[in-house]
Motif scaffolding. Structure first.
Motif, PDB file in Angstrom:
ATOM      1  N   VAL A   1       8.321  26.135  -8.031  1.00 34.75           N
ATOM      2  CA  VAL A   1       8.390  24.961  -7.154  1.00 34.75           C
ATOM      3  C   VAL A   1       7.643  23.774  -7.763  1.00 34.75           C
ATOM      4  O   VAL A   1       7.631  22.696  -7.193  1.00 34.75           O
ATOM      5  CB  VAL A   1       7.809  25.266  -5.756  1.00 34.75           C
ATOM      6  N   ARG A   2       6.988  23.979  -8.918  1.00 41.44           N
ATOM      7  CA  ARG A   2       6.299  22.884  -9.592  1.00 41.44           C
ATOM      8  C   ARG A   2       7.311  22.133 -10.442  1.00 41.44           C
ATOM      9  O   ARG A   2       7.989  22.725 -11.287  1.00 41.44           O
ATOM     10  CB  ARG A   2       5.157  23.423 -10.450  1.00 41.44           C
ATOM     11  N   ARG A   3       7.412  20.818 -10.253  1.00 39.84           N
ATOM     12  CA  ARG A   3       8.400  20.051 -11.011  1.00 39.84           C
ATOM     13  C   ARG A   3       7.796  19.347 -12.214  1.00 39.84           C
ATOM     14  O   ARG A   3       8.492  19.043 -13.193  1.00 39.84           O
ATOM     15  CB  ARG A   3       9.115  19.047 -10.113  1.00 39.84           C
ATOM     16  N   THR A   4       6.501  19.065 -12.151  1.00 41.05           N
ATOM     17  CA  THR A   4       5.785  18.500 -13.287  1.00 41.05           C
ATOM     18  C   THR A   4       4.303  18.743 -13.037  1.00 41.05           C
ATOM     19  O   THR A   4       3.927  19.271 -11.996  1.00 41.05           O
ATOM     20  CB  THR A   4       6.089  16.989 -13.457  1.00 41.05           C
ATOM     21  N   SER A   5       3.465  18.361 -13.964  1.00 40.59           N
ATOM     22  CA  SER A   5       2.037  18.626 -13.825  1.00 40.59           C
ATOM     23  C   SER A   5       1.490  18.033 -12.528  1.00 40.59           C
ATOM     24  O   SER A   5       1.597  16.828 -12.286  1.00 40.59           O
ATOM     25  CB  SER A   5       1.282  18.044 -15.021  1.00 40.59           C
ATOM     26  N   GLY A   6       0.923  18.896 -11.671  1.00 36.27           N
ATOM     27  CA  GLY A   6       0.286  18.442 -10.440  1.00 36.27           C
ATOM     28  C   GLY A   6       1.223  18.059  -9.320  1.00 36.27           C
ATOM     29  O   GLY A   6       0.770  17.586  -8.271  1.00 36.27           O
ATOM     30  N   LYS A   7       2.529  18.252  -9.499  1.00 36.11           N
ATOM     31  CA  LYS A   7       3.484  17.845  -8.471  1.00 36.11           C
ATOM     32  C   LYS A   7       4.433  18.990  -8.142  1.00 36.11           C
ATOM     33  O   LYS A   7       4.904  19.691  -9.044  1.00 36.11           O
ATOM     34  CB  LYS A   7       4.287  16.628  -8.930  1.00 36.11           C
ATOM     35  N   LEU A   8       4.723  19.135  -6.853  1.00 36.35           N
ATOM     36  CA  LEU A   8       5.604  20.194  -6.391  1.00 36.35           C
ATOM     37  C   LEU A   8       6.959  19.654  -5.965  1.00 36.35           C
ATOM     38  O   LEU A   8       7.093  18.477  -5.607  1.00 36.35           O
ATOM     39  CB  LEU A   8       4.970  20.943  -5.211  1.00 36.35           C
TER      40      LEU A   8
ATOM     41  N   PRO B   1      -1.251  23.139 -22.021  1.00 34.40           N
ATOM     42  CA  PRO B   1      -2.560  23.809 -21.952  1.00 34.40           C
ATOM     43  C   PRO B   1      -3.442  23.176 -20.883  1.00 34.40           C
ATOM     44  O   PRO B   1      -3.356  21.982 -20.601  1.00 34.40           O
ATOM     45  CB  PRO B   1      -3.131  23.601 -23.353  1.00 34.40           C
ATOM     46  N   GLY B   2      -4.290  24.008 -20.285  1.00 32.95           N
ATOM     47  CA  GLY B   2      -5.209  23.512 -19.271  1.00 32.95           C
ATOM     48  C   GLY B   2      -4.643  23.480 -17.873  1.00 32.95           C
ATOM     49  O   GLY B   2      -5.372  23.238 -16.907  1.00 32.95           O
TER      50      GLY B   2
ATOM     51  N   ASP C   1       4.234  30.141 -17.832  1.00 28.41           N
ATOM     52  CA  ASP C   1       2.841  29.706 -17.759  1.00 28.41           C
ATOM     53  C   ASP C   1       2.502  28.635 -18.787  1.00 28.41           C
ATOM     54  O   ASP C   1       1.433  28.021 -18.705  1.00 28.41           O
ATOM     55  CB  ASP C   1       1.904  30.906 -17.914  1.00 28.41           C
ATOM     56  N   ARG C   2       3.403  28.395 -19.734  1.00 33.58           N
ATOM     57  CA  ARG C   2       3.148  27.367 -20.750  1.00 33.58           C
ATOM     58  C   ARG C   2       3.987  26.111 -20.549  1.00 33.58           C
ATOM     59  O   ARG C   2       3.873  25.161 -21.341  1.00 33.58           O
ATOM     60  CB  ARG C   2       3.411  27.952 -22.146  1.00 33.58           C
TER      61      ARG C   2
END
Length: 348
Positions: free
Chosen positions: A309-316, A275-276, A270-271
């Motif tokens: 399945v998340r590869r980076t912030s906001g992207k799957l 953050p956010g 989760d980290r």
């Protein structure tokens, strides 16, 4: 641990797992439910040799209900759910919309907590230990059912994974066949033994521990690492240091330490993205040896595979042409980078 078995109104089995021996579970399901009728079939693909479950009745399953209509919350205030009790610790019941049923296997739902807004990572070590006991008990019982060849305990978390119920829960599938992924592992296990005389799982764990660059977390009884050829952007494999074929084989030391290690891994997930960010979607999957088979199943190593399945912030990470069409994964995140990030976000 105390286990209480009862039945829902349509005849499905419901099991309560309690940490206290004096817990009383006598609530009755008053709903006017019709007996469950399923159309599950297992069909074998003649080209690939694998099996597909055909389950058309699942089209009508519950889909993203509002929180006050969650079927996995306790029954209270006149609202009846799948769990008649007004509170519970861990509850397991036969799925109302199973992918596998009858001669085609069995599907169960595992509710980790009665708290709708929690996640597995929010559990205490005592609560996580009770879930482990429930997984172990279900593995032992389902292994005795006629025709069951493999038991798969898993959790899907997050809408990105396709979860249709937000309540913290997992599932257990009792397959009437050995799954393709396990069959591949068994073939690799046999080939490695023939070539080297050693156990493949033992060698993989020993190599990762000796190298160290992909080790994320290590305790006295468990080790977690990002595999050398990770398929997913952030993927961790968790092994007991003493090899056992399934959950039933874990000793007291491994059972005691598991909640500490596993909860820390989930909290690190989760980290990952900072953050956010919303909670990290993931799949957590126990790999256990199949039952009733000869050959190399006793040499199989129980382990848990956790990935997002998340590869980076906001992207799957989408399974596009190469992955879906040919089962050849392309990973954008080097395993060493993923391991370093998972070490970086350790709890203080």
């Amino acid at each position: 641990m105390k286990k209480t078995s009862t039945r829902l109104a349509d005849g499905r089995e419901l099991l309560y797992y309690d940490s206290r021996d004096d817990a009383v579970r006598d609530a009755v399901d008053p709903r006017p439910l019709d007996p469950i009728a399923t159309t599950s079939q297992i069909r074998r693909d003649p080209l690939l040799g694998d099996c597909v479950a055909i389950a058309s009745h699942r089209q009508g399953r519950t889909y993203h209900p509002p929180a006050d209509e969650c079927p996995l919350c306790p029954s209270r205030d006149g609202r009846q759910s799948e769990i008649p009790a007004a509170e519970y610790e861990v509850a397991v019941f036969e799925n109302r919309f199973p992918s596998l049923a009858g001669d085609a296997g069995r599907c169960e739902v595992v509710c980790f907590t009665s708290d709708h807004d929690a996640s597995f990572a929010d559990l205490t070590e005592e609560q996580a230990a009770l879930v482990l006991e429930a997984w172990t008990d279900r593995t032992a019982e389902l292994a005795e059912l006629p025709g069951v060849r493999q038991v798969f305990c898993f959790e899907n978390r997050g809408a990105e994974i396709g979860v249709t119920l937000g309540h913290p829960h997992g599932q257990i599938y009792a397959y009437p066949f050995v799954t393709p992924r396990t069959a591949l592992m068994l073939r690799s296990l046999a080939a490695h033994l023939a070539e080297t005389g050693r156990n493949l799982f033992d060698d993989v764990v020993a190599r990762e521990r000796a190298d160290g660059t992909r080790v994320v977390l290590e305790g006295e009884h468990w080790v977690a690492f990002v595999p050398y050829a990770a398929h997913w952007p952030y993927e961790v494999h968790l092994y007991p240091k003493r090899r056992v074929p399934d959950l039933r084989g874990l000793d007291d030391g491994a059972r005691t330490e598991f909640p500490q290690i596993y909860l820390e891994l989930l909290r690190r997930f989760d980290r990952i993205f900072g953050p956010g960010e919303p909670p990290t979607p993931y799949i957590s999957a126990w790999h256990q040896a199949p039952f009733g088979t000869s050959g190399f199943a006793p040499e199989f190593a129980l382990h848990l595979e956790l990935f997002t399945v998340r590869r980076t912030s906001g992207k799957l990470k989408f399974l596009a042409g190469s992955e879906s069409g040919m089962n050849v994964f392309i990973n954008d995140v080097p395993p060493e980078t993923a391991a370093a990030r998972l070490r970086e976000v350790a709890s203080e």
